[in-house]
Write a protein that holds these residues in place. Structure first.
Motif, PDB file in Angstrom:
ATOM      1  N   ILE A  25       3.251   8.253  -0.615  1.00  0.00           N
ATOM      2  CA  ILE A  25       1.947   7.739  -0.159  1.00  0.00           C
ATOM      3  C   ILE A  25       1.997   6.229   0.063  1.00  0.00           C
ATOM      4  CG2 ILE A  25      -0.473   7.403  -0.807  1.00  0.00           C
ATOM      5  CD1 ILE A  25       0.156  10.271  -0.044  1.00  0.00           C
ATOM      6  N   ASP A  26       2.609   5.525  -0.891  1.00  0.00           N
ATOM      7  CA  ASP A  26       2.632   4.067  -0.847  1.00  0.00           C
ATOM      8  C   ASP A  26       3.385   3.542   0.362  1.00  0.00           C
ATOM      9  OD1 ASP A  26       1.547   1.936  -2.476  1.00  0.00           O
ATOM     10  OD2 ASP A  26       3.599   1.248  -2.724  1.00  0.00           O
ATOM     11  N   SER A  27       4.445   4.222   0.757  1.00  0.00           N
ATOM     12  CA  SER A  27       5.253   3.762   1.891  1.00  0.00           C
ATOM     13  C   SER A  27       4.517   3.906   3.218  1.00  0.00           C
ATOM     14  CB  SER A  27       6.572   4.541   1.952  1.00  0.00           C
ATOM     15  OG  SER A  27       6.335   5.909   2.237  1.00  0.00           O
ATOM     16  N   ILE A  28       3.508   4.761   3.242  1.00  0.00           N
ATOM     17  CA  ILE A  28       2.736   4.986   4.473  1.00  0.00           C
ATOM     18  C   ILE A  28       1.466   4.140   4.504  1.00  0.00           C
ATOM     19  CG2 ILE A  28       1.510   6.709   5.868  1.00  0.00           C
ATOM     20  CD1 ILE A  28       3.332   8.829   4.518  1.00  0.00           C
ATOM     21  N   ALA A  29       0.711   4.188   3.417  1.00  0.00           N
ATOM     22  CA  ALA A  29      -0.615   3.557   3.441  1.00  0.00           C
ATOM     23  C   ALA A  29      -0.945   2.764   2.191  1.00  0.00           C
ATOM     24  CB  ALA A  29      -1.682   4.635   3.649  1.00  0.00           C
ATOM     25  N   GLY A  30      -0.007   2.624   1.269  1.00  0.00           N
ATOM     26  CA  GLY A  30      -0.337   1.975   0.010  1.00  0.00           C
ATOM     27  C   GLY A  30      -1.097   2.931  -0.891  1.00  0.00           C
ATOM     28  N   GLY A  31      -1.472   2.460  -2.072  1.00  0.00           N
ATOM     29  CA  GLY A  31      -2.246   3.295  -2.979  1.00  0.00           C
ATOM     30  C   GLY A  31      -1.420   4.109  -3.950  1.00  0.00           C
ATOM     31  N   GLY A  32      -0.115   3.860  -4.018  1.00  0.00           N
ATOM     32  CA  GLY A  32       0.724   4.599  -4.946  1.00  0.00           C
ATOM     33  C   GLY A  32       0.323   4.401  -6.389  1.00  0.00           C
ATOM     34  N   GLY A  33      -0.148   3.212  -6.709  1.00  0.00           N
ATOM     35  CA  GLY A  33      -0.584   2.925  -8.071  1.00  0.00           C
ATOM     36  C   GLY A  33      -1.760   3.774  -8.498  1.00  0.00           C
ATOM     37  N   MET A  34      -2.573   4.183  -7.527  1.00  0.00           N
ATOM     38  CA  MET A  34      -3.715   5.042  -7.819  1.00  0.00           C
ATOM     39  C   MET A  34      -3.255   6.386  -8.364  1.00  0.00           C
ATOM     40  SD  MET A  34      -6.512   6.431  -5.066  1.00  0.00           S
ATOM     41  CE  MET A  34      -5.231   7.393  -4.253  1.00  0.00           C
ATOM     42  N   ILE A  35      -2.049   6.804  -7.999  1.00  0.00           N
ATOM     43  CA  ILE A  35      -1.485   8.067  -8.470  1.00  0.00           C
ATOM     44  C   ILE A  35      -0.754   7.866  -9.798  1.00  0.00           C
ATOM     45  CG2 ILE A  35       0.163   9.904  -7.932  1.00  0.00           C
ATOM     46  CD1 ILE A  35      -0.400   9.226  -4.938  1.00  0.00           C
ATOM     47  N   GLN A  36       0.009   6.789  -9.891  1.00  0.00           N
ATOM     48  CA  GLN A  36       0.839   6.568 -11.072  1.00  0.00           C
ATOM     49  C   GLN A  36       0.042   6.146 -12.301  1.00  0.00           C
ATOM     50  OE1 GLN A  36       5.108   5.313  -9.079  1.00  0.00           O
ATOM     51  NE2 GLN A  36       3.748   3.694  -9.713  1.00  0.00           N
ATOM     52  N   VAL A  37      -0.913   5.244 -12.114  1.00  0.00           N
ATOM     53  CA  VAL A  37      -1.639   4.668 -13.253  1.00  0.00           C
ATOM     54  C   VAL A  37      -2.384   5.718 -14.080  1.00  0.00           C
ATOM     55  CG1 VAL A  37      -3.539   3.141 -13.914  1.00  0.00           C
ATOM     56  CG2 VAL A  37      -1.782   2.334 -12.338  1.00  0.00           C
ATOM     57  N   PRO A  38      -3.172   6.640 -13.475  1.00  0.00           N
ATOM     58  CA  PRO A  38      -3.871   7.637 -14.295  1.00  0.00           C
ATOM     59  C   PRO A  38      -2.923   8.530 -15.095  1.00  0.00           C
ATOM     60  CG  PRO A  38      -4.813   7.549 -12.094  1.00  0.00           C
ATOM     61  CD  PRO A  38      -3.552   6.741 -12.055  1.00  0.00           C
ATOM     62  N   TYR A 224       8.354   9.505   7.905  1.00  0.00           N
ATOM     63  CA  TYR A 224       7.251  10.176   8.598  1.00  0.00           C
ATOM     64  C   TYR A 224       6.260   9.187   9.204  1.00  0.00           C
ATOM     65  CZ  TYR A 224       8.646  14.862   7.232  1.00  0.00           C
ATOM     66  OH  TYR A 224       9.329  16.043   7.103  1.00  0.00           O
ATOM     67  N   ALA A 225       6.119   8.021   8.611  1.00  0.00           N
ATOM     68  CA  ALA A 225       5.237   6.998   9.182  1.00  0.00           C
ATOM     69  C   ALA A 225       5.796   6.500  10.512  1.00  0.00           C
ATOM     70  CB  ALA A 225       5.096   5.833   8.203  1.00  0.00           C
ATOM     71  N   ILE A 226       7.093   6.255  10.556  1.00  0.00           N
ATOM     72  CA  ILE A 226       7.738   5.800  11.798  1.00  0.00           C
ATOM     73  C   ILE A 226       7.634   6.889  12.868  1.00  0.00           C
ATOM     74  CG2 ILE A 226       9.963   5.181  12.837  1.00  0.00           C
ATOM     75  CD1 ILE A 226      10.664   3.942  10.042  1.00  0.00           C
ATOM     76  N   LYS A 227       7.824   8.131  12.447  1.00  0.00           N
ATOM     77  CA  LYS A 227       7.766   9.258  13.376  1.00  0.00           C
ATOM     78  C   LYS A 227       6.343   9.530  13.857  1.00  0.00           C
ATOM     79  CE  LYS A 227       9.103  14.142  13.724  1.00  0.00           C
ATOM     80  NZ  LYS A 227       9.699  15.301  12.999  1.00  0.00           N
ATOM     81  N   VAL A 236      -3.812   8.726   6.885  1.00  0.00           N
ATOM     82  CA  VAL A 236      -3.419   8.577   5.480  1.00  0.00           C
ATOM     83  C   VAL A 236      -4.195   7.432   4.832  1.00  0.00           C
ATOM     84  CG1 VAL A 236      -1.494   8.161   3.893  1.00  0.00           C
ATOM     85  CG2 VAL A 236      -1.128   9.513   5.953  1.00  0.00           C
ATOM     86  N   LEU A 237      -4.411   6.346   5.583  1.00  0.00           N
ATOM     87  CA  LEU A 237      -5.195   5.219   5.068  1.00  0.00           C
ATOM     88  C   LEU A 237      -6.606   5.659   4.674  1.00  0.00           C
ATOM     89  CD1 LEU A 237      -4.246   2.331   7.542  1.00  0.00           C
ATOM     90  CD2 LEU A 237      -3.950   2.269   5.062  1.00  0.00           C
TER      91      LEU A 237
END
Length: 255
Positions: A25-38, A224-227, A236-237
């Motif tokens: 998720i983070d590599s496409i739109a950011g927000g990876g911390g939203m998944i990891q932190v909880p 997948y973001a490049i593609k 995704v954003l």
């Protein structure tokens, strides 16, 4: 640290799976911390150690995404070269101050930042061809450094905010914005990791496996973001912002 006794093999496996999804998720739109932190919090790890582990894992994922996007020649290195030091310093300052801020103020600040990002995303803005874009040092720093500071204090959604900010204020398209965000995200994560390292807050038992998983997820996500291009990234954003909005409202009401 008594809480380390609760970090079983099962939890390490969960951290690895979480790290992969977050990296994607983070590599496409950011927000990876939203998944990891909880997930890290639910395991019983104290909040400061959670932030440190999240930053450490995110740093590895951001490095992989940077390499992948750079190889595809999607990174605007002029933006990166000007913004990277201010973002790093701002992130370090944010991480140094995070323990002194009231929790309620932080929650409201997150909601405000999400609202601003969503308004900016849905408001139409022109995309100018890269060769016709006039980028000034001032505009680059003003559109990135404040987000670097936010990343040091909180983190979740930093990549999302950087991407939207570059699109809105620097007129880069979403793919170039996303790609150019990754080396900056690496820098802000690195600044935070340095601060947490010297404070002795990094749990390498958690950070290393989660970081390796982040690398793998980031590789797949950036591919997948490049593609998929701009349309895919924008979807995704929007998904990330909506998820962040509801997650933070839930946290304010029920916690």
């Amino acid at each position: 640290m008594e809480f380390l006794d609760n970090i079983t093999t099962n939890w390490i496996i969960i951290f690895i799976l979480t790290g992969f999804i977050a990296g994607y998720i983070d590599s496409i739109a950011g927000g990876g911390g939203m998944i990891q932190v909880p997930v890290l919090l639910y395991s019983g790890i104290p909040p400061v150690f959670v932030l440190a582990a999240n930053k450490s894992a995110g740093m590895f994922g951001a490095l992989m995404a940077t390499i992948k996007y750079a190889a595809s020649k999607k990174v605007n290195w002029k933006v990166v070269s000007i913004a990277i030091i201010p973002c790093l310093l701002a992130s370090y300052l944010g991480s140094s101050l995070v323990m002194y801020l009231p929790q309620e103020l932080i929650h409201w600040a997150i909601l405000l930042s999400i609202a601003i990002a969503m308004i900016s995303l849905f408001k139409k803005s022109k995309t100018i061809k890269e060769e016709n874009i006039k980028l000034t040092k001032k505009s680059i720093i003003l559109s990135t450094a404040p987000i670097g500071f936010y990343d040091g204090i909180l983190g979740p959604g930093t990549g999302t905010y950087l991407t939207i900010s570059m699109k809105k204020f620097l007129n880069l398209d979403f793919l170039v914005s996303t790609a150019s965000t990754k080396p900056l995200n690496f820098a802000t994560n690195f600044g935070s990791v340095v601060a947490f390292f010297f404070a002795g807050k990094i749990l390498w038992l958690v950070a290393i496996p989660m970081g390796i998983a982040n690398i793998c997820g980031s590789y797949v996500g950036s591919h997948y973001a490049i593609k998929g291009g701009e349309a895919f990234i924008k979807k995704v954003l929007i998904t990330v912002l909506v998820a962040m909005l509801f997650a933070n409202i839930y946290k304010m009401i029920f916690q």
